[in-house]
Structure formats: structure tokens, C-alpha cells
Design an enzyme around this catalytic site. Structure first.
Site, PDB file in Angstrom:
ATOM      1  N   TRP A  11       0.813  -1.219   0.000  1.00 42.98           N
ATOM      2  CA  TRP A  11       0.000   0.000   0.000  1.00 42.98           C
ATOM      3  C   TRP A  11       0.844   1.266   0.000  1.00 42.98           C
ATOM      4  O   TRP A  11       0.361   2.333  -0.352  1.00 42.98           O
ATOM      5  CB  TRP A  11      -0.924   0.011   1.212  1.00 42.98           C
ATOM      6  CG  TRP A  11      -0.207   0.234   2.516  1.00 42.98           C
ATOM      7  CD1 TRP A  11       0.716  -0.589   3.093  1.00 42.98           C
ATOM      8  CD2 TRP A  11      -0.335   1.343   3.401  1.00 42.98           C
ATOM      9  NE1 TRP A  11       1.163  -0.063   4.281  1.00 42.98           N
ATOM     10  CE2 TRP A  11       0.526   1.117   4.494  1.00 42.98           C
ATOM     11  CE3 TRP A  11      -1.108   2.507   3.374  1.00 42.98           C
ATOM     12  CZ2 TRP A  11       0.649   2.012   5.550  1.00 42.98           C
ATOM     13  CZ3 TRP A  11      -0.996   3.391   4.445  1.00 42.98           C
ATOM     14  CH2 TRP A  11      -0.116   3.142   5.511  1.00 42.98           C
ATOM     15  N   GLU A  34       0.192  -2.469  12.419  1.00 40.45           N
ATOM     16  CA  GLU A  34       0.157  -3.930  12.369  1.00 40.45           C
ATOM     17  C   GLU A  34       0.337  -4.581  13.737  1.00 40.45           C
ATOM     18  O   GLU A  34       0.418  -5.808  13.829  1.00 40.45           O
ATOM     19  CB  GLU A  34       1.214  -4.432  11.381  1.00 40.45           C
ATOM     20  CG  GLU A  34       0.887  -4.021   9.950  1.00 40.45           C
ATOM     21  CD  GLU A  34       2.072  -4.157   9.015  1.00 40.45           C
ATOM     22  OE1 GLU A  34       3.147  -4.598   9.475  1.00 40.45           O
ATOM     23  OE2 GLU A  34       1.933  -3.810   7.834  1.00 40.45           O
ATOM     24  N   LYS A  37       2.711   0.253  16.221  1.00 41.94           N
ATOM     25  CA  LYS A  37       3.915   0.017  15.416  1.00 41.94           C
ATOM     26  C   LYS A  37       4.288   1.250  14.598  1.00 41.94           C
ATOM     27  O   LYS A  37       5.453   1.626  14.518  1.00 41.94           O
ATOM     28  CB  LYS A  37       3.696  -1.178  14.488  1.00 41.94           C
ATOM     29  CG  LYS A  37       4.889  -1.498  13.591  1.00 41.94           C
ATOM     30  CD  LYS A  37       4.588  -2.660  12.662  1.00 41.94           C
ATOM     31  CE  LYS A  37       5.788  -2.968  11.774  1.00 41.94           C
ATOM     32  NZ  LYS A  37       5.506  -4.054  10.801  1.00 41.94           N
ATOM     33  N   GLN A  38       3.289   1.843  13.959  1.00 40.21           N
ATOM     34  CA  GLN A  38       3.532   2.969  13.055  1.00 40.21           C
ATOM     35  C   GLN A  38       2.303   3.863  13.019  1.00 40.21           C
ATOM     36  O   GLN A  38       1.226   3.464  13.439  1.00 40.21           O
ATOM     37  CB  GLN A  38       3.840   2.456  11.657  1.00 40.21           C
ATOM     38  CG  GLN A  38       2.666   1.731  11.015  1.00 40.21           C
ATOM     39  CD  GLN A  38       3.082   0.825   9.875  1.00 40.21           C
ATOM     40  OE1 GLN A  38       3.723  -0.198  10.094  1.00 40.21           O
ATOM     41  NE2 GLN A  38       2.709   1.189   8.665  1.00 40.21           N
TER      42      GLN A  38
END
Length: 798
Positions: free
Chosen positions: A361, A488, A592-593
Site C-alpha cells: 500500500w 500492524e 507500530k507505526q
């Protein structure tokens, strides 16, 4: 890496002044050349020593089984791995019978320079053989932007201290032995000897090899021709075998009398055409390259890049390293996409086999936004690559019991290759990223043919997916359950906010585009009832919010989860995914991000300024940035909410991700999305770029809210939009908007409309940034960007 003394900080090149074998694999990635179709890693011409040998063709891959301890319905059956194809950059040198190998003899001097303006990688070396003879070797190589299938190398050797007999072997080499790296899921699955020989040829100065892959049934051809210049003693012979085709040139040289070879290499591949057709293709391409000549190729390369930099350059004053890094980033982003032409863009570009060469993505969410405003001609082909995947995506949706198209989380040719459900198939947000990228491209370029054709089809099929994936509850609220957002470390959630807001934007855009093209929509079977259902779902979309905390929830119920014990997590246990079970990560508040932070950038109108500030502070304390995709978007929201020093540190982290090998995996290829994030952090962060529609909803009007950190005294950038070239020059207290080319344009400056006409620059003052307490990161996870007190503000002279 770039902080190593062998690397210099210069505004328009990357220079290595001595060979550093400790970072050889990393340097092969940063010195890689590509045009989006052909990729050559920055390996030494002599082939050894190497970290990861690499020559790649976009789309060429081999399939391999995906084993499961226990199979399940809907699991992908096979994976795909980008393979190392025939390497055409190899030259073996013998100096009086001693092989030129930098591990032996004495390397007197060595320098490599990647010039961002010429697109040429140059190398010079002075080497004394074990026999005591010193020679000077120089090479120049390019992968052509103008002749898509072609790469070329100039190779020169000259004795320094006396007569020398040399032999140069110029080779095409297939099935090179690859190293293995264990224990890191980001590393490619190595496939031994993936190319099956079909044809080999060597005659006079011409070479050719043709191979095919076994499972993916792709035919790959490489051809080479040479121009040889040397003394009268120069002789050559050609020979070939299954995996090697070789030209050997010998000469007796004296100081001042070099041997020079110019090698032209052409590549071709197909899953359909016959062997004669493919080998004729490469023969013709190499003949055209020989006709053009090295000087012609180099001149065309420079002209191509001159045009690119005229519309893409970002000037930075106050940080020599950031100036170099953003140009390095833009150069590699261009290399990843320039001539991809209807092929997916791998996450590592064609610089290495990390992530198996898969497209994710981040192409649409990171890379295409940059290209849309700097090299828009590369965007439509990338989106057409997604359009080519529609049949497979529709079949995948049917397999999942859904309407429309379910695009693969990771793929090369369109088939889903992610064997891990939570971070694969459940990450449906990729569908919205593709749709929004198509919409952004049309808004910025006015390409109505694309909108009416591939664009509309992408929007319709993704809208159909969202309507079938979600549902209305008893109160009429539209929910999307069982999905994984960008974070994630949080999987299979209800109402991931980023996914919901992007889906809402996707649904509205699809309905609006259908209304503009009713005849085309009718061909796709779209009627008024269906578009009404899309608008209803968008209007009633669930937006999770915790009223007690006063923050939006990343997903429904996220803020009620137990917080991760950051204090008990040692620094060496990052990234967490390599040290803790996903079960534990999924049930805790740890990010995570950037996820909700990304939603605030992509869908800014869904949040008030106060909500953005509170949300940013809350999620900063939870985000560990175990992904290279995070820092750039955190930089943007940090700048927007007034945390300019923090934004600058995040800019540094994104910009130096590969130049300093921050994630310790640059050896596998560059992080193209993080490189694109350098531009995003500067242009959307400190330039404050936002996009909005005009009264008719189709004008690509731009909004800006610029402000600079103390470390920078100036940031200037150029945007291409609907035939216009706009330069924005941001200083400490004012910004200048200069419409250098095109029709008049209206922009917003901190919310105030500003009319621009050609050659009439407009200056506007910048309001002060809000003053808020700086948010805190998890212990030990502060950004590793550029501290102000350590930054070298003295720019190297150009």
C-alpha cells in the site's frame, strides 16, 4: 553510513571517498541505478567482493509454495519472489595474471560518486597487484531513462608504473550465487538457480543469454555489444555457455595508453512471446543503444533529469545533510517509477530483494503523492498496474464473499502473496489507498481520459468492496469489522478509524465520479440505488471517540486496552515483532507505526485543530516506530500541531533511514516509501501542503500552512499541478508563492485565499505556531533524527 568518514555531504551527489567493506551491502543499495524497468545494484564491476549481487527486471519473479501447518479456505497457495536476472555489469580484470580483487594486493585509492543531476555512477580506483604492478581503473555506468531496456558501462584500465599485460572479461552472468540472511521476515526468500537456460550466444563483440523461469513461465533475455578502444596489440575473443556469455579482451599497455570498453546491455522479458521474439527484441534494443553511443545516452540522461529537477527540486538551507538527503530521496523515487510502465512498484524499488520485491500500500500512500506533484507522467502507469490486477482482485473478493475488488496486501503480478491473514488480507485499507491515489492524480492533472477509464473502474470496484464489507447497525451507523489498519500491532479490529475515514472518502469520490460519467458508469452496472447506498454508508460511517479522554480511538475500544509496559522493554527488543508474540502485541496499547496520525493527515477535515493536538499527544506516547513508514507522517502532524523541533527530528529520521541504515536492513534495498516521506515531511510538514477542491469539487486547488523549525532558515519546493509550475519559498517569517508557469491559480495560505498570476510573486507572513507542551514518546523511542545542536549548517559549496 553517511556519518562514516568515507562519505561526504554534498548537495547534488553521494560520494564515497574510500571503500568500506563493512557496509558494502548497504552501499550497493544506495548506489543502485534503475529506471523502474531495469535495476542494477551498486555492486563492484568485478563482481567480488559483494554483499548482495543484483540485476532486476520489474515484474520478473518466480513462484514458490506457501506451506501451512494447517491449510484454510482462502489462504494464498503460492508466493512470489523477485529474482536476480542476468547481470550485465560484470567485468573481470587480470593484471599480469593477477585477478583484480580488492581483498588482495593493495588498494591505493578508491572513490564512487552517484551524481543526481547526470544519473551516472562513477568509480575510480588505483590498485597495486600482488605482483607489484599499479593500475588505474575508472568506470561510469547508467541505466537509461530514455531507452527503457538499456543500461551501459564505460570501463577503462591504464597502467601507472610500467608496461602491463591486461585481460578484461566482460560478461553476462545468470544464476549468480546469493547470500542467505536468516531470522528477519523482511528479507527475501532466496531461490537458487531460478533461471533455466534456453539460449546462449557469443560472436565478435556481441553476447546474448535467454532463460526462462520454471513455475512463473517467464522468458528473460539479455544482450550486450561492445566498443573496444586500445593499442594495436588489442585482441578479443567471445565464448558462451549455459549461464555465462563472455567477451575477453587482451592488450599490452604502457602508462598513458588505456584500454577502454564501452558496454551496452539490453533486457527483455515476456510471459507470452516466443524465444525468437524476445531475443530479437534485445538485439534490436542493444543495436539502438550502440547507434546512440555512450555520449548520446549520457546527454539524454542529463536532459531527462534537468526536466525532472526543474519541477521537483527541494532547496533546504540550514542543514547540508537534509539537503543532500532530499535530493537522494527524490532521485531514487524517480528511479523506482520513471519507466515502470504498467508494472507495480516494489517497496524496495529495484535496489534489492527485500520483502521479496513485493508491492504494498505504500506505493499509493507514500510514493504516488510525491510523483503526482513532481513527475505526474509516472503516476498513471503505476495506477494502470493496479487496474491490470482488477481481475485477480475481483476473484479474491468473490473468494472472500465480498463484492467489488479486494486488492492484494503484497504482490508482484496481482495474486495475493501474504500468508499471514491479520497483516495481509485483513488490511483492506489498501483498497482505499488505491482509490484515493487515482482521485488525487485526476485532481492534480485533469486527466479526464484516465478518470473516465481506469480511474472510474478502480473507484467503483473499491466502493463496492466497502459497501459489502461493512454493515449498518440497528441505529443506522455503518461499521467495518474485522480489519487491520496501518498499525500492524493491532489486528482484526472493529472500526479502525483510518480505514473507516479512507473508506468514506473512497465511497464519496466513487459516487461523485459516477455522477460525472453516467454512460460509463452504466457500462459498469452502476445505478442510482447503488450510489445512494455508497453515500449513505459514507454519511453514517462510525468514527470511534473516547469522550472521557477527549481523543479519537484508533479502533473501537482501543483506549480501554492495557498499555504496553514500555519501561520493562529493553532497547535491544525493538522491533517488537522480532521479540514478542503477536498475541501479546494485539491485546495491548502499543502502536507500530502512524495509524490514527496518518488518518489526521489524509482526512484533515474530519478533525478540529484541538482534536488533532490531543490525538497527536496521546498516540505519540504509544508509537514505537518499528516501521520505516512512520516518521514522515509524524513529522507532518508534529509540524501542524506546533511541535517544530520534534517535527525536525522526525524529518531527520525519515531522510536518513537508508543513508544511516537506521533499521539495519538497507542491505536488502532502499526504503522507497521512507525516501518519499522525506519530501512529504518537508513539503506537507514544513510547507504545510494540503489539497482541497474548488466550488465544483474538481479544481486541484492547494492549501498551505507553512512554518519552519529553528534549525532551518529556508525550504523551497516546486509543485506541478494542472499544467502549472508553482514554486513555494518558505522563510522564517514569510512565504513567497511564485506561479512560474501556467494559468492563474488560487491557493489558501493559512486559510486565506491568495490569487496567483504568472511572474507576479506574492509574499505572505506566517502566523506563529501554537505553544503546547511537547508530547512524549515511549521510553527509549525518541526520534533518531538530527538534533539541532549537532547539525552541520555549513552547506558544502556546489
Amino acid at each position: 553510513m553517511i556519518t562514516h568518514p568515507s562519505f561526504t555531504v554534498e548537495p547534488w551527489c553521494l560520494r564515497e571517498t574510500e571503500l568500506n567493506l563493512d557496509v558494502l551491502a548497504q552501499s550497493e543499495s544506495v548506489f543502485a541505478l534503475s529506471n523502474g524497468h531495469v535495476g542494477w545494484r551498486g555492486n563492484l564491476e568485478e563482481g567480488e567482493p559483494h554483499g548482495l549481487p543484483g540485476a532486476y527486471l520489474n515484474g520478473v519473479h518466480e513462484r514458490h509454495p506457501l506451506p501451512y501447518a494447517e491449510a484454510g479456505y482462502g489462504y494464498p497457495e503460492s508466493g512470489q519472489t523477485m529474482i536476480n536476472v542476468t547481470d550485465g555489469k560484470i567485468f573481470r580484470l587480470l593484471v599480469d595474471d593477477h585477478p583484480y580483487d580488492l581483498r588482495y594486493g593493495r588498494l591505493v585509492a578508491h572513490e564512487r560518486v552517484l551524481d543526481f543531476r547526470s544519473g551516472i555512477l562513477s568509480r575510480t580506483a588505483r590498485w597495486t597487484s600482488p605482483g607489484g604492478r599499479t593500475v588505474r581503473i575508472s568506470t561510469r555506468r547508467l541505466v537509461s531513462f530514455t531507452q527503457r531496456s538499456v543500461a551501459a558501462v564505460v570501463y577503462e584500465v591504464e597502467p601507472v608504473d610500467g608496461p602491463t599485460t591486461v585481460a578484461v572479461q566482460s560478461e553476462l552472468v545468470a544464476n549468480a550465487q546469493l547470500p542467505r540472511f536468516e531470522g528477519d521476515p523482511r528479507v527475501a526468500a532466496a531461490i537458487e538457480s531460478p533461471l533455466v537456460p534456453e539460449e546462449n550466444f557469443a560472436q565478435d563483440t556481441r553476447l546474448r543469454l535467454v532463460h526462462r523461469t520454471d513455475r512463473s513461465a517467464l522468458r528473460v533475455a539479455a544482450a550486450a555489444d561492445h566498443l573496444v578502444e586500445g593499442p594495436q596489440s588489442t585482441r578479443w575473443t567471445a565464448q558462451c555457455e549455459a549461464d555465462v556469455s563472455r567477451l575477453t579482451v587482451t592488450a599490452d599497455l604502457v602508462p598513458g595508453q588505456p584500454l577502454r570498453l564501452v558496454k551496452f546491455v539490453a533486457y527483455g522479458w515476456s510471459g507470452e512471446r516466443s524465444l525468437p521474439a524476445v531475443h530479437d527484441q534485445v538485439d534490436a534494443a542493444v543495436a539502438a543503444a550502440v547507434s546512440t553511443g555512450w555520449d548520446g545516452l549520457a546527454t539524454a540522461q542529463r536532459s531527462y533529469l534537468d526536466r525532472f529537477w526543474a519541477g521537483a527540486d527541494v532547496e533546504v538551507e540550514g542543514s547540508a545533510r537534509i539537503q543532500q538527503a532530499v535530493r537522494f530521496a527524490l532521485f531514487h523515487v524517480l528511479q523506482a517509477a520513471a519507466r515502470g510502465e504498467n508494472r507495480a512498484l516494489p517497496a524496495k524499488g529495484l535496489t534489492g530483494t527485500g520483502y521479496d520485491g513485493h508491492c504494498f500500500w505504500d506505493t499509493e500512500s507514500y510514493v504516488l503523492p510525491v510523483l503526482t506533484f513532481t513527475a505526474p507522467e509516472a503516476v498513471a502507469p503505476a495506477l494502470r498496474a493496479r487496474h491490470r490486477m482488477l481481475p485477480a482482485a475481483r476473484e479474491r473478493a468473490r473468494q472472500l464473499g465480498l463484492a467489488g475488488a479486494a486488492f492484494p496486501w503484497r504482490t508482484i503480478d496481482g495474486a495475493e502473496c501474504s500468508a499471514y491473514w491479520p497483516a495481509g488480507t485483513a488490511a483492506f485499507h489498501i483498497n482505499a489507498a488505491i482509490a484515493i491515489a487515482a482521485d488525487r492524480y485526476v485532481l492534480a492533472t485533469g486527466d479526464e481520459d484516465f478518470e473516465r477509464g481506469e480511474g472510474l473502474e478502480l473507484l467503483v470496484d473499491t466502493a463496492r468492496l466497502w459497501r459489502s464489507l461493512g454493515h449498518h447497525d440497528a441505529e443506522g451507523v455503518f461499521h467495518i469489522d474485522g480489519v487491520t489498519g496501518p498499525d500492524e500491532y493491532s489486528a482484526i479490529n472493529r472500526d479502525n478509524l483510518y480505514t473507516n475515514l479512507m473508506a468514506r472518502q473512497n465511497l464519496i469520490s466513487a459516487a461523485d465520479t459516477v455522477a460525472r460519467h453516467p454512460e460509463r458508469a452504466a457500462e459498469l452496472g452502476v445505478d442510482d440505488e447503488e450510489t445512494a447506498a455508497w453515500r449513505d454508508a459514507a454519511t453514517r460511517m462510525a468514527v470511534p471517540y473516547n469522550h472521557a479522554l477527549g481523543v479519537h480511538e484508533q479502533s473501537a475500544g482501543f483506549t480501554s486496552l492495557q498499555r504496553w509496559d514500555f519501561e520493562a522493554t529493553p532497547p535491544e527488543n525493538y522491533p517488537l515483532l522480532l521479540h514478542y508474540p503477536y498475541f501479546d502485541l494485539y491485546r495491548k496499547q502499543v502502536v507500530k507505526q502512524a495509524d490514527l496520525v496518518l488518518a489526521m493527515m489524509e482526512c484533515p477535515d474530519a478533525f478540529s485543530d484541538e482534536q488533532k493536538a490531543r490525538n497527536f499527544a496521546y498516540y505519540e506516547a504509544l508509537t514505537v516506530r518499528d516501521s520505516s513508514l512512520s516518521a514522515c507522517f509524524q513529522a507532518v502532524l508534529a509540524a501542524e500541531t506546533g511541535h517544530l523541533r520534534l517535527a525536525y527530528a522526525y524529518l531527520g529520521e525519515a531522510a536518513l533511514m537508508d543513508l544511516e541504515d537506521l533499521e539495519h536492513n538497507t542491505r536488502d534495498g532502499l526504503h522507497i516509501a521512507s525516501l518519499a516521506g522525506t519530501w512529504i515531511a518537508l513539503v506537507a510538514g514544513f510547507g504545510g501542503l494540503r489539497r482541497y477542491g474548488g466550488d465544483d469539487g474538481r479544481q486541484a486547488l492547494l492549501a498551505f500552512a507553512p512554518r519552519l523549525p529553528e534549525a532551518l532558515s529556508r525550504v523551497a519546493f516546486t509543485l506541478l499541478v494542472r499544467g502549472r509550475r508553482l514554486k513555494v519559498d518558505v522563510g522564517p517569517s514569510r512565504v513567497r508563492y511564485h506561479l512560474e508557469e501556467g494559468e492563474p491559480l488560487v491557493v489558501l495560505h493559512h486559510g486565506e485565499p491568495t490569487s496567483l498570476t504568472p511572474d507576479a510573486p506574492v509574499d505572505r507572513p506566517m502566523p506563529p505556531a501554537p505553544v503546547l507542551p511537547e508530547p512524549q514518546q515511549p521510553p527509549g523511542r525518541r526520534p533518531v533524527g538530527l538534533p539541532v545542536e549537532e547539525e552541520d549548517r555549513a552547506a558544502t559549496p556546489e
